[in-house]
Write an enzyme that holds these catalytic residues in place. Structure first.
Site: not given
Length: 233
Positions: A11, A13
């Site tokens: 991922d 953020d």
């Protein structure tokens, strides 16, 4: 000993790129440029209310209940309405905020160190991220993270956000990866971890906030800092 994984899907953020810090810095700059303090509004109050609306709208966006344009307008318009702010265009403020956002380059502690480590171990690295394509690509480039990853899979380009299985399926196929040799690493239990495990790949939960977690499946491991990955990989 032969390593279990060959393909690592990260991922972006709040896993590698410090969204919490960077978004607040970008909003402060946007707030200052538009001189919203002259409307009798304190920045912290503005940011807190904006964050609540933004979180709710992103949840609706993932469920396809609102469009990108509705999300980007409403998160500011609803904030203006909550604080009785007049005379500011919501879409114009959103455009300025998204212009300022990729300029920020704070990373989660240990991000580049663990990516260097993974590279040294000859893992193949990829990103699976929700967000808008122009912003996510700019974040990666500005922060220097882009050089680590072979491919970046962004929900807006795939037409399906996490936790939908379509984005994971697309990423696995595009990376020419096998499910059993792939792992998803992310900070959001519902979006990253449940999304990955429901699709059928292992996951590593970056639980930096040390939140209570549901009963773990045997396909999920938990770390509290990115350095903890080195003991798993």
């Amino acid at each position: 000993m032969r390593k279990k994984y060959t393909h690592l899907f990260f991922d972006l953020d709040n896993t590698l790129w410090d969204f919490k810090t960077n978004s607040k810095c970008a909003m402060q700059e946007t707030f200052n440029i538009l001189q919203l303090d002259k409307k009798g509004v304190a920045f912290d109050a503005f940011f807190d209310i904006y964050s609540r609306h933004n979180t709710n709208l992103w949840t609706a966006y993932r469920k396809k209940e609102v469009s990108k344009k509705e999300l980007t307008r409403q998160r500011f318009q609803l904030t203006f309405d909550s604080l009785a702010i007049n005379g500011v265009d919501a879409l114009a403020m959103n455009e300025l905020y998204l212009y300022e956002m990729p300029k920020q380059s704070h990373l989660i502690e240990g991000a580049k160190e663990i990516l260097d480590y993974a590279k040294s171990k000859v893992y193949r690295l990829f990103i699976i991220t929700n967000g808008f394509k122009e912003v996510q690509h700019a974040k990666l480039k500005r922060s220097g993270l882009d050089t680590y990853f072979e491919k970046v899979f962004i929900s807006e380009e795939i037409k399906m956000p996490k936790p939908g299985r379509e984005i994971f399926e697309h990423a696995i196929k595009s990376a020419n990866a096998k499910k059993k040799s792939s792992v998803m690493i992310g900070d959001d239990w519902d979006v990253d971890i449940c999304g990955a495990t429901n699709f059928g790949i292992d996951a590593i939960y970056y639980n930096h906030l040390k939140q209570p977690v549901p009963e773990l499946k045997n396909t999920v491991q938990v770390i509290h800092s990115l350095s903890g990955l080195s003991s798993i990989l």
